[in-house]
Design a protein around this motif. Structure first.
Motif, short mmCIF file in Angstrom:
data_model
loop_
_atom_site.label_atom_id
_atom_site.label_comp_id
_atom_site.label_asym_id
_atom_site.label_seq_id
_atom_site.Cartn_x
_atom_site.Cartn_y
_atom_site.Cartn_z
N ALA A 72 50.94 44.57 53.54
CA ALA A 72 50.11 44.70 52.63
C ALA A 72 48.56 44.85 52.95
O ALA A 72 48.28 44.31 53.96
N PRO A 73 47.63 45.73 52.39
CA PRO A 73 46.31 46.10 52.59
C PRO A 73 45.63 44.58 52.70
O PRO A 73 44.88 44.65 53.78
N GLU A 74 45.69 43.79 51.77
CA GLU A 74 45.02 42.53 51.92
C GLU A 74 45.24 41.56 52.96
O GLU A 74 44.34 40.86 53.94
N HIS A 75 46.71 41.64 53.60
CA HIS A 75 47.15 40.87 54.73
C HIS A 75 46.69 41.48 56.10
O HIS A 75 46.28 40.88 56.86
N LEU A 76 46.79 42.99 55.97
CA LEU A 76 46.27 43.65 57.04
C LEU A 76 44.59 43.45 57.36
O LEU A 76 44.17 43.20 58.30
N ALA A 77 43.70 43.47 56.26
CA ALA A 77 42.56 43.23 56.21
C ALA A 77 42.29 41.87 57.12
O ALA A 77 41.42 41.61 57.97
N ALA A 78 42.93 40.79 56.40
CA ALA A 78 42.61 39.50 56.89
C ALA A 78 43.25 39.13 58.28
O ALA A 78 42.56 38.44 59.35
N ALA A 79 44.28 40.01 58.71
CA ALA A 79 44.66 39.75 60.08
C ALA A 79 43.41 40.71 61.18
O ALA A 79 43.35 39.73 62.06
N MET A 80 43.25 41.66 60.73
CA MET A 80 42.24 42.23 61.47
C MET A 80 40.91 41.36 61.55
O MET A 80 40.47 41.60 62.73
N ALA A 81 40.37 41.05 60.46
CA ALA A 81 39.32 39.94 60.48
C ALA A 81 39.48 38.72 61.56
O ALA A 81 38.51 38.38 62.16
N GLU A 82 40.68 38.32 61.40
CA GLU A 82 40.95 37.11 62.20
C GLU A 82 40.97 37.55 63.73
O GLU A 82 40.53 36.78 64.55
N THR A 83 41.78 38.62 64.05
CA THR A 83 41.88 39.38 65.33
C THR A 83 40.41 39.44 65.81
O THR A 83 40.08 39.33 67.13
N VAL A 84 39.45 40.16 65.22
CA VAL A 84 38.09 40.41 65.45
C VAL A 84 37.26 39.10 65.90
O VAL A 84 36.70 38.92 66.86
N GLU A 85 37.55 38.11 65.00
CA GLU A 85 36.85 36.75 65.24
C GLU A 85 37.29 36.07 66.50
O GLU A 85 36.52 35.55 67.29
N ALA A 86 38.76 36.20 66.69
CA ALA A 86 39.38 35.47 67.88
C ALA A 86 38.94 36.42 69.27
O ALA A 86 38.74 35.55 70.09
N LEU A 87 38.73 37.48 69.05
CA LEU A 87 38.54 38.36 70.30
C LEU A 87 37.10 38.65 70.76
O LEU A 87 36.84 39.41 71.50
N ARG A 88 36.16 38.69 69.55
CA ARG A 88 35.03 39.13 69.48
C ARG A 88 34.15 38.70 70.89
O ARG A 88 33.49 39.23 71.65
N GLY A 89 34.12 37.44 71.13
CA GLY A 89 33.18 36.91 72.17
C GLY A 89 34.05 36.67 73.60
O GLY A 89 33.48 36.01 74.52
N ARG A 90 35.10 37.20 73.86
CA ARG A 90 35.81 36.95 75.04
C ARG A 90 35.39 37.86 76.00
O ARG A 90 35.49 37.43 77.40
N GLY A 91 34.48 38.87 75.91
CA GLY A 91 33.68 39.52 76.99
C GLY A 91 34.80 40.15 78.11
O GLY A 91 34.35 40.66 79.12
N GLY A 92 36.07 40.36 77.74
CA GLY A 92 37.10 40.99 78.61
C GLY A 92 37.28 42.46 78.47
O GLY A 92 36.40 43.14 77.90
N LYS A 93 38.42 42.82 78.91
CA LYS A 93 38.71 44.23 78.78
C LYS A 93 38.99 44.60 77.21
O LYS A 93 39.37 43.83 76.45
N PRO A 94 38.71 45.82 77.08
CA PRO A 94 39.19 46.30 75.79
C PRO A 94 40.73 46.32 75.24
O PRO A 94 41.51 46.32 76.31
N LEU A 95 40.98 46.22 74.21
CA LEU A 95 42.35 46.10 73.86
C LEU A 95 43.02 47.65 74.10
O LEU A 95 42.37 48.44 74.09
N LYS A 96 44.31 47.46 74.52
CA LYS A 96 45.18 48.63 74.72
C LYS A 96 46.12 48.96 73.57
O LYS A 96 46.47 50.25 73.42
N ASN A 97 46.30 48.16 72.89
CA ASN A 97 47.31 48.32 71.79
C ASN A 97 47.11 47.32 70.82
O ASN A 97 46.37 46.43 70.67
N HIS A 98 48.29 47.36 69.70
CA HIS A 98 47.98 46.61 68.52
C HIS A 98 48.81 45.50 68.43
O HIS A 98 48.95 44.58 67.60
N ASN A 99 49.38 44.97 69.68
CA ASN A 99 50.28 43.88 69.57
C ASN A 99 49.65 42.34 69.33
O ASN A 99 50.30 41.62 68.67
N TYR A 100 48.41 42.44 69.81
CA TYR A 100 47.71 40.87 69.08
C TYR A 100 47.71 41.03 67.61
O TYR A 100 47.85 40.00 67.09
#
Length: 146
Positions: A72-100
């Motif tokens: 559902a769009p609202e679940h997808l939006a929440a998951a993307m926000a959570e993913t960005v929040e979790a990975l934003r400050g990691r300073g590592g390599k860019p993502l290669k796929n959508h598995n996370y």
């Protein structure tokens, strides 16, 4: 006209965006999915390397792949926000796929789909002859008609 991205702080010309077919398609895709557009744009920045910009054709492909994820769009939006929040400050390599993102979606509690959407989307057990693509199109139509 020069635009400044508030997310990646990059600069680009609006004329270059409009002249590029993938750029135009990306703008249309964002306009059609306005409810999750901001989260999608932030999520796409996770695929950009520190030294290079994300090409419009790759951003378009990635955005289409995300929107094809059966959620559902609202679940997808929440998951993307959570993913960005979790990975934003990691300073590592860019993502290669959508598995996370898919793992984050799986970890979220699922809420039953509204009756109108559920009726538009056949259950996989009830209609095994319908392809995944047809089911995804049905889901998108259901979301559009809300």
């Amino acid at each position: 006209m020069i635009l400044h991205c508030p997310l990646c702080h990059g600069q680009f010309s609006i004329e270059a965006l409009i002249q590029d077919q993938a750029g135009r398609d990306l703008l249309v895709l964002m306009a059609q999915n306005g409810a999750i557009g901001p989260q999608l744009l932030q999520y796409l920045t996770l695929f950009r390397s520190q030294k290079r910009a994300l090409a419009f054709d790759r951003a378009l492909r990635l955005a289409r792949e995300v929107l094809e994820i059966p959620a559902a769009p609202e679940h997808l939006a929440a998951a993307m926000a959570e993913t960005v929040e979790a990975l934003r400050g990691r300073g590592g390599k860019p993502l290669k796929n959508h598995n996370y993102l898919k793992r984050v979606l799986e970890s979220q509690p699922q809420v039953a789909m509204p009756a109108a959407t559920a009726a538009a989307v056949p259950a996989p057990e009830a209609a095994p002859a319908i392809s995944k693509t047809a089911r995804a199109i049905g889901r998108l139509e259901g979301w559009k008609n809300r």
